[in-house]
Design a protein around this motif. Structure first.
Motif, mmCIF file in Angstrom:
data_model
loop_
_atom_site.group_PDB
_atom_site.id
_atom_site.type_symbol
_atom_site.label_atom_id
_atom_site.label_comp_id
_atom_site.label_asym_id
_atom_site.label_seq_id
_atom_site.Cartn_x
_atom_site.Cartn_y
_atom_site.Cartn_z
ATOM 1 N N ARG A 12 0.851 -1.208 0.000
ATOM 2 C CA ARG A 12 0.000 0.000 0.000
ATOM 3 C C ARG A 12 0.880 1.249 0.000
ATOM 4 N N HIS A 13 1.909 1.257 0.825
ATOM 5 C CA HIS A 13 2.844 2.385 0.883
ATOM 6 C C HIS A 13 3.541 2.568 -0.469
ATOM 7 N N TYR A 14 3.952 1.469 -1.081
ATOM 8 C CA TYR A 14 4.593 1.521 -2.398
ATOM 9 C C TYR A 14 3.674 2.198 -3.418
ATOM 10 N N VAL A 15 2.410 1.801 -3.443
ATOM 11 C CA VAL A 15 1.463 2.356 -4.415
ATOM 12 C C VAL A 15 1.254 3.853 -4.164
ATOM 13 N N VAL A 16 1.140 4.255 -2.911
ATOM 14 C CA VAL A 16 0.962 5.673 -2.584
ATOM 15 C C VAL A 16 2.170 6.473 -3.090
ATOM 16 N N GLU A 17 3.361 5.940 -2.917
ATOM 17 C CA GLU A 17 4.570 6.619 -3.383
ATOM 18 C C GLU A 17 4.616 6.762 -4.906
ATOM 19 N N GLN A 18 3.959 5.855 -5.626
ATOM 20 C CA GLN A 18 3.951 5.891 -7.088
ATOM 21 C C GLN A 18 3.035 6.980 -7.651
ATOM 22 N N HIS A 19 2.121 7.500 -6.844
ATOM 23 C CA HIS A 19 1.194 8.578 -7.262
ATOM 24 C C HIS A 19 0.417 8.204 -8.521
ATOM 25 N N ARG A 20 -0.141 7.005 -8.539
ATOM 26 C CA ARG A 20 -0.925 6.565 -9.694
ATOM 27 C C ARG A 20 -2.286 7.271 -9.689
ATOM 28 N N PRO A 21 -2.778 7.652 -10.855
ATOM 29 C CA PRO A 21 -4.103 8.280 -10.903
ATOM 30 C C PRO A 21 -5.195 7.270 -10.547
ATOM 31 N N SER A 22 -6.268 7.750 -9.979
ATOM 32 C CA SER A 22 -7.375 6.885 -9.581
ATOM 33 C C SER A 22 -8.430 6.851 -10.681
ATOM 34 N N TYR A 23 -8.813 5.647 -11.050
ATOM 35 C CA TYR A 23 -9.881 5.454 -12.040
ATOM 36 C C TYR A 23 -11.226 5.568 -11.320
ATOM 37 N N ARG A 24 -12.163 6.296 -11.888
ATOM 38 C CA ARG A 24 -13.502 6.427 -11.307
ATOM 39 C C ARG A 24 -14.386 5.293 -11.829
ATOM 40 N N TYR A 25 -14.908 4.527 -10.888
ATOM 41 C CA TYR A 25 -15.710 3.344 -11.211
ATOM 42 C C TYR A 25 -17.078 3.511 -10.567
ATOM 43 N N ARG A 26 -18.133 3.308 -11.316
ATOM 44 C CA ARG A 26 -19.496 3.538 -10.816
ATOM 45 C C ARG A 26 -20.016 2.433 -9.908
#
Length: 138
Positions: A72-86
């Motif tokens: 989780r920490h690794y992903v936060v550090e990567q600053h990936r954009p969030s996909y909006r899912y309905r």
């Protein structure tokens, strides 16, 4: 007679299943458990194995307990954009093929068969063949 068959199937599946189900989460655990159970004890074994595999896989998730916070920490550090899912972001949901960017899971986390992405600000692991969410990393 049926109790004996079910009991035998449960024992056979319990001996074969745990290592594979632990590494795959609920969907993978169900699938693997059903295959192993059917191979060990026929159709009844498939039912018992699928149930046991889902439970074992659900308890462990795809990543180990100690790996989840690090990943989780690794992903936060990567600053990936969030996909909006309905739809609801949950294990078993299928993401669209287009519009979502899937990233490789680093080898150190032991899940090279999966990809990760961020959906509605939540990190998820996805089966790249089916785009099905196999784990939600909280």
């Amino acid at each position: 007679m049926i109790r004996r068959v079910i009991g035998t199937a449960a024992i056979a599946v319990a001996l074969v299943l745990p290592a594979s189900a632990i590494a795959q989460g609920v969907p993978g655990g169900i699938e693997q458990g059903a295959r192993e159970g059917e191979r060990a004890a026929g159709p009844v074994g498939a039912v018992v194995g699928g149930t046991i595999g889902g439970v074992v896989g659900g308890v462990a998730g795809v990543l180990g307990v100690d790996q989840r916070p690090r990943f989780r920490h690794y992903v936060v550090e990567q600053h990936r954009p969030s996909y909006r899912y309905r739809e609801e972001v949950r294990v078993g949901a299928v993401l669209p093929e287009a519009g979502v960017t899937y990233y490789e899971v680093p080898a150190e986390y032991g899940a090279p068969q999966y990809r990760y992405t961020v959906v509605n600000d939540r990190t998820v692991l996805v089966d790249p063949r089916t785009h099905r969410i196999v784990d939600v990393i909280e």
